[in-house]
Design an enzyme around this catalytic site. Sequence first.
Site, PDB file in Angstrom:
ATOM      1  N   GLU A 107     -84.420  18.148  18.976  1.00 14.59           N
ATOM      2  CA  GLU A 107     -84.524  19.347  17.525  1.00 14.59           C
ATOM      3  C   GLU A 107     -85.583  18.880  16.385  1.00 14.59           C
ATOM      4  OE1 GLU A 107     -81.569  21.351  16.165  1.00 14.59           O
ATOM      5  OE2 GLU A 107     -81.075  22.012  17.723  1.00 14.59           O
ATOM      6  N   GLU A 160     -76.714  23.054  23.725  1.00 19.21           N
ATOM      7  CA  GLU A 160     -75.949  22.862  22.255  1.00 19.21           C
ATOM      8  C   GLU A 160     -76.316  24.751  22.625  1.00 19.21           C
ATOM      9  OE1 GLU A 160     -76.569  21.474  19.305  1.00 19.21           O
ATOM     10  OE2 GLU A 160     -77.552  19.547  19.860  1.00 19.21           O
TER      11      GLU A 160
HETATM   12  C1  BGP Z   1     -77.995  21.638  14.890  1.00 25.16           C
HETATM   13  C2  BGP Z   1     -77.918  19.922  15.973  1.00 25.16           C
HETATM   14  C3  BGP Z   1     -76.474  19.224  16.076  1.00 25.16           C
HETATM   15  C4  BGP Z   1     -74.871  20.115  15.254  1.00 25.16           C
HETATM   16  C5  BGP Z   1     -75.978  21.153  15.368  1.00 25.16           C
HETATM   17  C6  BGP Z   1     -74.927  21.725  14.198  1.00 25.16           C
HETATM   18  O1  BGP Z   1     -79.461  21.886  15.249  1.00 25.16           O
HETATM   19  O2  BGP Z   1     -78.739  19.198  16.476  1.00 25.16           O
HETATM   20  O3  BGP Z   1     -76.558  17.401  15.648  1.00 25.16           O
HETATM   21  O4  BGP Z   1     -75.419  19.440  14.444  1.00 25.16           O
HETATM   22  O5  BGP Z   1     -76.225  22.267  15.473  1.00 25.16           O
HETATM   23  O6  BGP Z   1     -74.615  22.820  13.161  1.00 25.16           O
HETATM   24  P1  BGP Z   1     -73.532  21.983  12.156  1.00 25.16           P
HETATM   25  O7  BGP Z   1     -73.693  20.202  12.686  1.00 25.16           O
HETATM   26  O8  BGP Z   1     -74.708  21.942  10.209  1.00 25.16           O
HETATM   27  O9  BGP Z   1     -72.473  23.025  12.436  1.00 25.16           O
END
Ligand code: BGP
Length: 462
Positions: A162, A363
């Site tokens: 990302e 994800e």
């Molecule tokens: C995405 C990232 C993950 C994780 C996810 C959930 O953007 O790639 O690493 O962080 O978001 O977000 P959060 O961890 O803020 O709940």
Amino acid sequence: MTHTFPENFLWGASISAHQTEGAYNAEGKGLSVQDTRQRDNHDIADFTVAVDHYHRYKEDIRLLAEMGIKVFRFSIAWTRIFPNGRGKVNDLGIQHYSDVIDELLKYDIQPYITLNHFDLPQALEDEGGWGVRTTVDAFVHYAETVFKAYGDRVKHWLTINEPNIMLLVDKKILGKEIPLREKYQQFHHLMISEKYAFKRCHELIEGGKIGPVPNISLVYPATSKPLDNQAALYFNSVRNWAYLDFSCFGRYNTVFKDYLNRNDVSITFASEDQELMEKHFPDFVAMNFYTTVTVEKPTERDGMANGISDQQSEDIMEWGFYKGFTNPFLKKNQFNWTIDPDGLKTTLQTLYDRYHLPIIITENGLGAKDELTEDGKIHDDYRIDYLEQHIDQCRQAIEAGVDLIGYSPWSAIDLISVHEGISKRYGFIYVDRNEHDEKEMHRYKKDSFYWYQSLIKANQLP
Ligand code: BGP
């Protein structure tokens, strides 16, 4: 109309190193920007321990094998391989991930490895981070080192997690705000690093396949007003396609270039960049999807940009271009993240029709405040509902002709949320972080664990 998924569909689960491993300075590991940054929330500071996946990976992988996953997406901590980003290799780090890979292969689980997931070595950050070209050189050497170390057993690689969210949400991810001009020079270095990774993966690993892993959220206009549509076009081009056009087409798109010009940003190219951009391409696209975004055209009264843009909130704005808008037709979760399963199908179709490459979702998931009952259960029916709706959209996209090869939700096991620490849980496996008793770090299977297990076995939604 069949409800089953293709026979070899890759059901998986995902994590990242810094959000799960802990052992932040164990066995020669150096400090990353995630270990050193100041955090205003005690829970989030728990990255030093996280959920101790570094020491408990065998137990975790055994549980994931029991759940029945075919692929496991995880990241290598660069600072376990090169504590200072470059220089002498840390043999204990090389050995650790070799052991993790062997443990996965023991259960016939394919590793999908992310080279870098938000955890740049602090030593490189101190030299200027992604803003300087020497970090690109260090990344290439790091990538070559792990390709050589694991390429005999690992055939699927993801580059940098990302980059768009990392730069758009710099303050939340990296703990600092990056000025626009510097941000897009960093963007260029990240994308050139990715091009080198494509090149070296194909040169060093027989049968090696590699892809980018942006966070893609299709952007809707708040109304049918032409200026709101223009705002949506800008945000789609800046947040989504600028990254994947570079990866997959080897060029910047005109809307993004117009956006840069109107912000008086010019990117410095090195002599080798043009050839790199035009000669090395991915084999697939990995996509992280949580929701869609809605924007409108800012008006005079909106004042100057606050600069923060984020997938789950409306505090995004860049003056003269776009401003976040609360979509009245979409629900939100406990953490103010919009939920839009239908948006997943439209995002998949738009992405596939633009790039015509196989897609794996690496994800997608629901962060929630899960409750552990007295008898060790976690009734996360809300997570089952979220996943069921999104997986059904995946099925519909496949039936519409999208070459979706896998679905690897976030997250395999509870981990440290970037925004909310351990309180925001995503896993199929609950981790008891109650450090005041002997059950510390105990793993519990949630209801969603059993639901996903039966879905994988049937290869279709129940
Ligand atoms: C995405 C990232 C993950 C994780 C996810 C959930 O953007 O790639 O690493 O962080 O978001 O977000 P959060 O961890 O803020 O709940």
